[in-house]
Scaffold this motif. Structure first.
Motif: not given
Ligand code: FES
Ligand code: FES
Lengths: 795, 210
Positions: A392-413
């Motif tokens: 996969i193109d490396r740029f695509e790889m970064h874009r594909l994995n980057a979060p969107g506005a709906d992201v929830e992260f960490g143990p407490r979301n």
């Protein structure tokens, strides 16, 4: 119409002083009768002082006194005192001597006879985790306020796995799991397992942490090198256990901190305490050599990482273990690193374990992008490696994995107020011309190979709920009182701009008041963690809104009509009843008193703002308010960095050719200064990735890379000749101004763009170790391992 | 370097090379005294305790200044602590950072690594000496900095400005690449290099137009 202030280039108002030699940094202040203190630094990484004989020193001409550890505040447990009789790292201050000049003080230090009992020490955290390994403290290697000291050791079988190159399954004090990592890995099309070492590295701000102090009766005058101001006054008061209102803190200029001088420094206590003892002003000049010890450092990580990817390149599972090299007094980077890994790659399934290990090396502290910069620089090359393996193109790889506005992260979301990481990547792709550069990747010119790489780096960028305070005086000018520090980010002026714009002021009629607590500060943030831009554009906006309401009320009272019909512009207020200068309005506000002149204050402002506001009450029309704008979610900014390098396979030297940094940090207030932050942070990240070593002799526990030239930050010839920056410039919707901070995220972007580009130049091989010094690169190219895979502090 | 040898250095009138050699020789000690650059690296404690100050005349920013100076005192220390000229900064005390850069007879030098006795009879210019003494007008380099808004914390600024002042004399029409090399003896830890370079170019342009 008054000029536009947001989004324009205006040089900071203190620039003239800075370039004529008039700006006074802490070491530039003098006081009558001032004497000089010098520190005796521990020559051992861990020891107990058995006896001090200072008789010869104290008998020397010009020597005034000595300050011992027993005379300074200290607390139980792994907590730092400004002087100690149980030094826990080489270079820890034991005592101080004062003399009429610095040289005599230094001579006196040499004349002191001191008897140390050496104690066991540890510099590599993994050594302390080994079953029979040494500890940094006599009482153990873990501490909790509740249970005191304990001993954490991993098992022989953990170390059998580690020594065999595998990922262990150890017990860690911090552990969280999200989703179902185990089943997710089973579904992954590709699973990469790596061990990665990130070095520790010193902050080395340009100005060492010198400071001076004297007393006038009960009042302490402290001239301090600090990132913050208002908060530093309270930190110093807390450390010395005195009433904050008895401190006059002067902190007009600070020659950089990068996290090492957040609410001042530990050594700032020394002149204050010494001066009280000997009743003379005391200057403590810290040399660069001393700064290497008593300055701070970013904690290094030793880490095991397992990352799973679906066929389409999406990261679907992460298992991450971090052992942190925490120095004697701890740090929190590893916790943040876990959160940032989850935020940046959105795996949905994550297992995080971390342990902070005390070590006998110089103390650690937040360094620009703490935790985030390390983990991004470590993980981005692994993401790019996965892209290669999946085709996969490396740029695509970064874009594909980057979060969107709906992201929830960490143990407490946790959630975010806004995120435009994908837009930053896309803008960078264009500016860098990724597609054309891709064709150059791997091209060879003699012994030099071209590599390109991308680093996407987030970090927290704001806080809420601070106070703003400003005054329109009868001279018609707007005086914005700033409790934040002046460490070079220009936020001391820039955070006042939206407020001034709201009040229709021309910039030349705005005065920034800062740098001396006698001039009154409102309660402010610490100047750290990229908080200031958000926190204080908001607080100042709130105070300006309050001022606007009062201007209208005063105008309507004087000229008739409804307050809301009055408008302000260029120093005048106009409405149905006529027009009046703001100078006249200020006079009337003083006459009206009450809330208009600050005689009556809002009830919700912080208790620490009240005395400051009372100092100004009655002197003009006061705008004062707490930031009650509220908001949901965390405020984060992003930088996408793109780098092109040339790696010389004969020498192992990497030359940076081009760099592009694009930020999502909301509304742009000061473009030129923003660009400087993007570049400055990115270049600091490049130093972290490439040159800033941290090397210890394991036998004696003493540092080797302890000056600027042995752990070199980037100089003019290290930076790419072609640097470009850009900003997405989309306002944060939850903010009245829309601006987010920028200090932290570029560091990870600059570092990771490089770790990725170097891996690319090496045909996709990740070194999984920083800094990428030529010897390490050459060893890898020649298939010659020069270090144990997980050894820390080997350079 | 042993004590006898360092006494020899003193007698040789502290040539720059031997001075730096002496300074570097002390690198291994953790003692804070060993890193003080008013001579202690060169001299044993006993020696500099007995070293005496001499009254000399210096030419600083066009003025004659009388000052008592120790034989091993550095110019940066004399300026900062005896002449009240604190614009010259100390970032490393040891020729690593350039924060202390000043001009001696128009040539950029590290003030931390020069002995004050070395500049007797020579013209010293510091950051405080760049403005026009009568009108207060900024030098072209300072004007360029104001225009371009360069520097962040600016602790490196006086040193860079002095280095740029020399640069535009030596090479009035530099390329960006040449300017980068000319200024590479100075570190900016905030890494504001891009703007500093833009400033240097603008300064050269302003200098050419006057
Ligand atoms: S202080 Fe002179 S070069 Fe750093
Ligand atoms: S602007 Fe801070 S060191 Fe240069």
């Amino acid at each position: 119409m008054a000029e536009k202030l947001v989004g324009t280039d205006i040089a900071p108002p203190d620039l003239h002083a800075k370039i004529t030699g008039r700006a006074k940094y802490a070491e530039d202040f003098r006081a009558p009768g001032m004497v000089f203190a010098k520190l005796l630094l521990s020559p051992m990484p861990h020891a107990r002082v058995r006896n001090v004989d200072a008789s010869r020193a104290l008998a020397m001409d010009g020597v005034i006194g000595i300050l011992r550890a027993s005379e300074v505040p200290s607390r139980e447990g792994p907590r730092e005192a400004c002087l100690t009789d149980t030094p826990r790292y080489e270079g820890e201050p034991i005592l101080a001597v004062a003399a009429v000049d610095e040289e005599t003080a230094a001579a006196a230090i040499e004349a002191i006879e001191i008897d140390f009992e050496p104690l066991p020490f540890v510099v590599d955290p993994l050594d302390s985790l080994r079953p029979d390994g040494p500890n940094a403290y006599v009482d153990g290697n873990q501490f909790s306020g509740q249970d005191g000291w304990s001993d954490l050791k991993w098992t022989d079988s953990d170390f059998a796995t580690i020594d065999g190159g595998g990922m262990p399954n150890p017990s860690c004090p911090v552990e969280w799991t999200k989703g179902d990592p185990e089943s997710a890995f089973a579904e992954s099309a590709l699973v990469l397992e790596e061990t990665i070492v990130h070095q520790s590295l010193s902050h080395h701000p340009m100005e060492p942490r010198s400071n001076m102090a004297y007393w006038e009766g009960e009042t302490l005058h402290a001239f301090v090198s600090t990132q913050s101001s208002q908060q530093t006054k309270f930190a110093l008061a807390g450390a010395l256990q005195i009433d904050p209102e008895n401190i006059n803190l002067v902190s007009e200029y600070c020659g950089g901190g990068f996290g090492s001088k957040i609410a001042g420094t530990t050594v700032m206590q020394i002149p204050a305490l010494f001066s009280r003892k000997i009743d003379r002003p005391v200057m403590l000049r810290i040399t660069r050599y001393e700064e290497n010890y008593v300055g701070r450092a970013r904690p290094g990580f030793q880490s095991w990482l397992k990352m799973g990817f679906l066929e389409n390149g999406k990261c679907n599972a992460i298992d991450l273990i971090i052992v942190q090299e925490s120095g004697p007094y701890g740090a929190g980077d590893f916790n943040t690193a876990g959160m940032i890994a989850d935020l940046t790659y959105t795996p949905q399934n994550m297992h995080f374990r971390g342990v902070s290990m005390y070590t006998n090396t110089p103390p650690k502290a937040a360094q620009r992008g703490p935790g985030g910069a390390q983990i991004i620089s470590m993980m981005e090359p692994i993401l790019e490696k996965a892209a290669r393996e999946l085709g996969i193109d490396r740029f695509e790889m970064h874009r594909l994995n980057a979060p969107g506005a709906d992201v929830e992260f960490g143990p407490r979301n946790a959630t975010l107020t806004s995120v435009h990481a994908v837009e930053a990547l896309e803008q960078g792709r264009e500016m860098f011309d990724w597609d054309a550069k891709l064709a150059m990747s791997g091209q060879r010119n003699g012994s030099k190979v071209t590599g390109i790489g991308i680093g996407l780096s987030p970090y927290t960028a704001g806080s809420r709920g601070r106070d703003g305070m400003m005054l329109i005086r009868p001279d018609g000018k707007l005086y914005v009182h700033q409790g934040i520090g002046n460490l070079g980010t220009h936020s001391i002026a820039d955070t006042a701009r939206p407020a001034a714009e709201l009040l229709g002021y021309d910039w030349e009629d705005v005065e920034i008041v800062w740098g001396n607590s006698a001039r009154a500060y409102p309660r402010s943030t610490v100047q750290a963690g990229s908080q200031t831009t958000t926190a204080h554009t908001r607080a100042n906006h709130a105070a300006a809104s309050d001022a606007l309401r009062k201007i209208r009320a005063v105008a309507a009272a004087a000229m008739g009509g409804s307050p809301s019909a009055y408008r302000v512009d260029s120093g005048r207020v106009r409405g149905p009843g006529g027009t009046m200068t703001l100078a006249r309005i200020a006079e009337r506000a003083i006459a009206m008193g009450g809330e208009y002149s600050g005689m009556v204050l809002p009830e919700d402002i912080h208790a620490q703002t009240v005395p400051a506001a009372q100092m100004l009450a009655g002197e003009g029309l006061m705008g004062i308010a707490r930031d009650n704008y509220g908001g949901e979610g965390n405020i984060y900014s992003w930088v996408a960095g793109f780098a092109m390098v040339e790696l010389d396979e004969e020498t192992g030297v990497v030359e940076l050719k081009e760099y592009v940094g694009i930020t999502d940090c909301g509304t742009v207030i000061h473009p030129r200064s923003l660009g400087a932050q993007v570049f400055g942070g990115s270049i600091q990240g490049m130093g972290m990735a490439m040159t800033q070593r941290w090397v210890f002799d394991p036998k004696w526990g003493v540092p080797f890379a302890n000056r600027l030239y042995t752990a070199r930050p980037p100089g003019f010839l290290d930076i790419p000749s072609d640097l470009k920056w850009g900003a997405v410039n989309i306002p944060d919707p939850q903010d009245p101004v829309g601006a987010k901070g920028i200090g932290e995220p570029p560091v990870g972007a600059g570092a990771a763009a490089l770790t990725c580009a170097v891996a690319d130049a090496m045909g996709g091989r990740c070194l999984c170790r920083t800094p990428l010094t030529p010897d390490i690169i050459l060893a890898e190219l020649e298939g010659r391992p020069i270090h144990g895979r997980l050894d820390q502090h080997v350079g | 370097m042993d004590q006898a040898e360092s006494m020899g250095v003193l007698e040789e009138k502290y040539t720059r090379r031997t001075f730096i050699k002496g300074v570097i020789a002390t690198g291994a000690t953790a003692s804070s005294a060993g890193h003080l650059f008013r001579g202690s690296p060169l001299l044993g404690a006993a020696t500099y305790q007995t070293a005496t100050e001499r009254l000399i005349t210096l030419n600083v920013n066009g003025q004659e200044r009388r000052v008592d100076v120790l034989p091993h005192e550095t110019l940066a220390m004399t300026l900062r602590y005896k002449l009240g000229l604190t614009g010259t900064k100390l970032g490393c005390d040891r020729a690593e950072c350039g924060a202390c850069t000043l001009l001696v007879d128009g040539v950029a030098q590290y003030g931390c690594s020069m002995l004050t006795h070395q500049v007797r009879g020579r013209a010293v210019t510091t950051i405080e000496g760049l403005e026009d003494p009568d009108t207060g007008e900024l030098s072209v380099v300072q004007q360029a900095v104001m225009e371009e808004g360069a520097f962040q914390c600016a602790f490196c600024a006086p040193g860079f400005i002095m280095a740029m002042t020399e640069m535009i004399e030596v090479n009035p029409n530099p390329t960006r690449e040449e300017a980068r090399h000319a200024l590479s003896g100075n570190l900016c830890r905030c890494a504001d290099y891009d703007k500093i370079l833009t400033c240097a170019m603008r300064a050269a342009e302003l200098a050419r137009s006057v």
